[in-house]
Design a protein around this motif. Structure first.
Motif, mmCIF file in Angstrom:
data_model
loop_
_atom_site.group_PDB
_atom_site.id
_atom_site.type_symbol
_atom_site.label_atom_id
_atom_site.label_comp_id
_atom_site.label_asym_id
_atom_site.label_seq_id
_atom_site.Cartn_x
_atom_site.Cartn_y
_atom_site.Cartn_z
ATOM 1 N N TYR A 164 28.082 13.527 20.387
ATOM 2 C CA TYR A 164 26.699 13.937 20.283
ATOM 3 C C TYR A 164 26.620 15.243 19.495
ATOM 4 C CZ TYR A 164 26.137 10.556 23.990
ATOM 5 O OH TYR A 164 26.154 9.407 24.718
ATOM 6 N N TYR A 165 25.599 15.375 18.697
ATOM 7 C CA TYR A 165 25.350 16.594 17.941
ATOM 8 C C TYR A 165 24.160 17.291 18.579
ATOM 9 C CZ TYR A 165 24.081 19.688 14.106
ATOM 10 O OH TYR A 165 23.777 20.778 13.357
ATOM 11 N N VAL A 166 24.382 18.510 19.046
ATOM 12 C CA VAL A 166 23.327 19.286 19.692
ATOM 13 C C VAL A 166 23.018 20.491 18.820
ATOM 14 C CG1 VAL A 166 22.637 20.550 21.757
ATOM 15 C CG2 VAL A 166 24.137 18.549 21.953
ATOM 16 N N GLU A 167 21.791 20.574 18.349
ATOM 17 C CA GLU A 167 21.390 21.669 17.478
ATOM 18 C C GLU A 167 20.869 22.834 18.311
ATOM 19 O OE1 GLU A 167 18.667 21.906 13.572
ATOM 20 O OE2 GLU A 167 19.433 19.920 14.049
ATOM 21 N N ASN A 168 21.146 24.048 17.849
ATOM 22 C CA ASN A 168 20.679 25.291 18.488
ATOM 23 C C ASN A 168 21.128 25.392 19.949
ATOM 24 O OD1 ASN A 168 19.315 26.031 16.086
ATOM 25 N ND2 ASN A 168 17.582 24.741 16.682
ATOM 26 N N ASP A 169 22.334 24.968 20.232
ATOM 27 C CA ASP A 169 22.871 24.999 21.594
ATOM 28 C C ASP A 169 23.329 26.394 22.001
ATOM 29 O OD1 ASP A 169 23.857 23.813 24.058
ATOM 30 O OD2 ASP A 169 25.865 24.122 23.219
ATOM 31 N N HIS A 170 23.780 27.182 21.040
ATOM 32 C CA HIS A 170 24.290 28.523 21.333
ATOM 33 C C HIS A 170 23.860 29.478 20.222
ATOM 34 C CE1 HIS A 170 27.259 26.442 18.887
ATOM 35 N NE2 HIS A 170 27.564 27.622 18.377
#
Length: 93
Positions: free
Chosen positions: A4-10
């Motif tokens: 999964y690609y999670v944008e703006n996670d950190h």
């Protein structure tokens, strides 16, 4: 296994705009393998000069008009002479 690609996670280490500028510079440098790549143009037709190697009898790098190597959009080849790399270097120093 799923990914999964999670944008703006950190929080970012550098701003996204700086990252994108660096990516553009990397792309430009990838296209320019030699010191004159993407910088020298034909004085006759305006096309880019490309580096080629000659092996007769010694190995010599020459810069040739791209339309001399392949047919140009107008259907004919540029007849400008090749430039030996040492002469090109000498002219720019």
């Amino acid at each position: 296994m799923s990914q999964y690609y999670v944008e703006n996670d950190h929080p970012a280490i550098i701003p996204k705009s700086v990252f994108m500028q660096v990516q553009q510079i990397i792309k430009q440098r990838r296209n320019g393998k030699y010191c004159f790549s993407q910088k020298v143009f034909c004085g006759k037709c305006g096309d880019i000069l490309q580096r080629n190697m000659w092996y007769r009898p010694e190995k010599v790098a020459v810069w040739r008009c791209a339309s001399r190597i392949k047919r140009s959009k107008i259907g004919r080849r540029c007849m400008i002479r090749n430039i030996k790399e040492p002469l090109l270097k000498e002219a720019t120093i």
